[in-house]
Motif scaffolding. Structure first.
Motif, short mmCIF file in Angstrom:
data_model
loop_
_atom_site.label_atom_id
_atom_site.label_comp_id
_atom_site.label_asym_id
_atom_site.label_seq_id
_atom_site.Cartn_x
_atom_site.Cartn_y
_atom_site.Cartn_z
N THR A 50 41.82 -28.42 -74.15
CA THR A 50 42.77 -27.34 -73.84
C THR A 50 44.21 -27.84 -73.94
OG1 THR A 50 41.20 -26.21 -72.38
CG2 THR A 50 43.52 -25.72 -72.05
N LEU A 51 44.47 -29.03 -73.42
CA LEU A 51 45.82 -29.58 -73.45
C LEU A 51 46.25 -29.90 -74.88
CD1 LEU A 51 45.81 -31.98 -70.35
CD2 LEU A 51 46.38 -29.55 -70.48
N GLN A 52 45.33 -30.41 -75.67
CA GLN A 52 45.66 -30.68 -77.07
C GLN A 52 45.97 -29.39 -77.82
OE1 GLN A 52 42.06 -33.06 -77.75
NE2 GLN A 52 43.38 -34.78 -78.34
N ASP A 53 45.20 -28.35 -77.55
CA ASP A 53 45.48 -27.05 -78.18
C ASP A 53 46.84 -26.51 -77.75
OD1 ASP A 53 43.04 -27.08 -79.45
OD2 ASP A 53 42.03 -25.78 -78.00
N ALA A 54 47.28 -26.91 -76.55
CA ALA A 54 48.57 -26.44 -76.03
C ALA A 54 49.73 -27.34 -76.44
CB ALA A 54 48.51 -26.34 -74.51
N GLY A 55 49.44 -28.36 -77.27
CA GLY A 55 50.53 -29.15 -77.83
C GLY A 55 50.69 -30.57 -77.34
N ILE A 56 49.86 -31.02 -76.42
CA ILE A 56 49.96 -32.41 -75.96
C ILE A 56 49.39 -33.32 -77.05
CG2 ILE A 56 49.31 -34.07 -74.18
CD1 ILE A 56 51.23 -31.82 -73.25
N GLY A 81 52.44 -25.73 -48.12
CA GLY A 81 53.24 -24.98 -49.07
C GLY A 81 53.45 -25.67 -50.40
N GLN A 82 52.65 -26.69 -50.68
CA GLN A 82 52.80 -27.47 -51.91
C GLN A 82 51.60 -27.26 -52.83
OE1 GLN A 82 55.88 -29.34 -52.16
NE2 GLN A 82 56.10 -27.97 -50.39
N THR A 83 51.75 -27.71 -54.08
CA THR A 83 50.67 -27.57 -55.06
C THR A 83 50.50 -28.88 -55.84
OG1 THR A 83 52.15 -26.75 -56.79
CG2 THR A 83 51.07 -25.10 -55.37
N ILE A 84 49.30 -29.06 -56.39
CA ILE A 84 49.10 -30.06 -57.43
C ILE A 84 49.40 -29.36 -58.74
CG2 ILE A 84 46.61 -29.57 -57.50
CD1 ILE A 84 46.16 -32.45 -58.41
N SER A 85 50.25 -29.96 -59.55
CA SER A 85 50.74 -29.28 -60.75
C SER A 85 49.63 -29.00 -61.76
CB SER A 85 51.83 -30.13 -61.43
OG SER A 85 52.99 -30.19 -60.65
N GLN A 86 49.85 -28.00 -62.55
CA GLN A 86 48.99 -27.68 -63.68
C GLN A 86 48.85 -28.92 -64.56
OE1 GLN A 86 50.93 -24.85 -66.16
NE2 GLN A 86 49.14 -24.44 -67.45
N PRO A 87 47.64 -29.27 -65.01
CA PRO A 87 47.47 -30.46 -65.84
C PRO A 87 48.38 -30.51 -67.06
CG PRO A 87 45.34 -29.71 -65.07
CD PRO A 87 46.33 -28.68 -64.64
N TRP A 88 48.62 -29.34 -67.70
CA TRP A 88 49.52 -29.35 -68.85
C TRP A 88 50.91 -29.81 -68.46
CZ3 TRP A 88 54.19 -27.11 -69.99
CH2 TRP A 88 54.63 -27.25 -71.30
N VAL A 89 51.38 -29.41 -67.30
CA VAL A 89 52.71 -29.80 -66.84
C VAL A 89 52.76 -31.30 -66.59
CG1 VAL A 89 54.37 -29.59 -64.95
CG2 VAL A 89 53.32 -27.54 -65.91
N VAL A 90 51.74 -31.85 -65.94
CA VAL A 90 51.69 -33.29 -65.70
C VAL A 90 51.69 -34.04 -67.03
CG1 VAL A 90 50.26 -35.17 -64.78
CG2 VAL A 90 50.53 -33.04 -63.48
N ALA A 91 50.87 -33.58 -67.96
CA ALA A 91 50.79 -34.23 -69.26
C ALA A 91 52.11 -34.13 -70.02
CB ALA A 91 49.66 -33.61 -70.08
N ARG A 92 52.74 -32.96 -70.01
CA ARG A 92 53.99 -32.77 -70.76
C ARG A 92 55.11 -33.58 -70.16
NH1 ARG A 92 56.65 -33.64 -74.20
NH2 ARG A 92 58.26 -32.33 -75.14
N MET A 93 55.23 -33.62 -68.84
CA MET A 93 56.28 -34.41 -68.21
C MET A 93 56.09 -35.90 -68.50
SD MET A 93 56.85 -32.43 -64.58
CE MET A 93 58.37 -33.27 -64.13
N THR A 94 54.85 -36.35 -68.44
CA THR A 94 54.56 -37.75 -68.72
C THR A 94 54.86 -38.08 -70.18
OG1 THR A 94 52.80 -37.69 -67.04
CG2 THR A 94 52.79 -39.53 -68.59
N GLU A 95 54.45 -37.20 -71.07
CA GLU A 95 54.70 -37.38 -72.49
C GLU A 95 56.21 -37.41 -72.78
OE1 GLU A 95 52.22 -35.57 -76.06
OE2 GLU A 95 53.62 -34.08 -75.26
N ALA A 96 56.95 -36.49 -72.16
CA ALA A 96 58.40 -36.43 -72.37
C ALA A 96 59.08 -37.70 -71.90
CB ALA A 96 58.98 -35.22 -71.64
#
Length: 231
Positions: free
Chosen positions: A28-34, A71-86
């Motif tokens: 899914t993450l690869q399809d989304a551009g990671i 009141g906190q969340t674990i981030s969407q996996p795509w967001v974690v992957a994109r931030m790490t990639e960036a």
């Protein structure tokens, strides 16, 4: 309470937390551009189900943000992957990966765990003590030895350990606090969400070594607000 280190079977998961479920998430993450193969492999390997409550583990390898309490969340996996990639993209062509990375907002500990597999040392700051206690236990259970954590106001950063080669924020403010920017290596990179609760952008700031930073917008995101103080 689970003792540490975690049994291999628990790390591996089964059913909705199995390797097959992780592989589907990666697809899914690869399809989304990671694209970065290092990031893909870490997302495939780090047990995200370990960073959420058991009641929500059914959704651990879905591409969704999940509540972790307070009141906190674990981030969407795509967001974690994109931030790490960036973050890693800034160091392409360099001999070494970033040696020291500062994370503002430990939360569940998942983003820090992902980073720890890719950089020299991770310094992570959390303002909610209960969340930090949970995250520290998870780090110990996973045997992550290149992580240091601190209970403090994230807006203050970690000045005693500055400068950092990279800084990542996991909560959104209207601007990046100057005290955090001052802790970034002049040739380093900062990745963070910025904006109001209704409209946020993921940004990347790259230092030129002369005191200036080039700013790039990487797309719309949604994060919890960056708050000061401790709780």
């Amino acid at each position: 309470m689970t003792t540490y280190p975690l049994p291999a079977a628990q790390l591996k998961g089964e059913g909705v937390t199995s390797q097959r479920a992780r592989n589907r998430l990666v697809a899914t993450l690869q399809d989304a551009g990671i694209r970065d193969p290092r990031v893909i492999e870490v997302i495939r390997t780090v047990p995200r189900h370990h960073f959420i409550d058991q009641a929500l583990q059914l959704h651990a390898y879905e591409n969704d943000a999940l509540p972790i309490g307070h009141g906190q969340t674990i981030s969407q996996p795509w967001v974690v992957a994109r931030m790490t990639e960036a973050l890693l993209e800034h160091f392409e062509g360099q001999k070494d990966m970033p040696r020291k990375v500062l994370e503002i907002g430990t939360g569940s500990g998942y983003q820090a765990a992902v980073l720890s597999a890719l950089v020299g040392e991770v310094y992570t700051v959390e303002r909610i003590e209960a969340l930090l206690r949970q995250a520290r236990r998870r780090f110990r259970q996973l045997g992550l030895t290149n992580l240091r954590s601190r209970y403090d106001d994230g807006k203050l950063g970690w000045p005693d350990e500055a400068p950092f080669d990279a800084i990542i924020l996991t909560a959104a403010g209207d601007t990046i606090p100057n005290r955090i920017l001052e802790q970034l290596n002049p040739t380093g990179v900062l990745v963070a969400p910025v904006g109001s609760p209704s409209r946020q952008n993921l940004i990347r700031m790259r230092g030129d070594g002369k005191g200036d930073f080039a700013l790039e917008e990487l797309g719309a995101v949604s994060f919890v607000p960056l708050l000061g103080g401790i709780g």
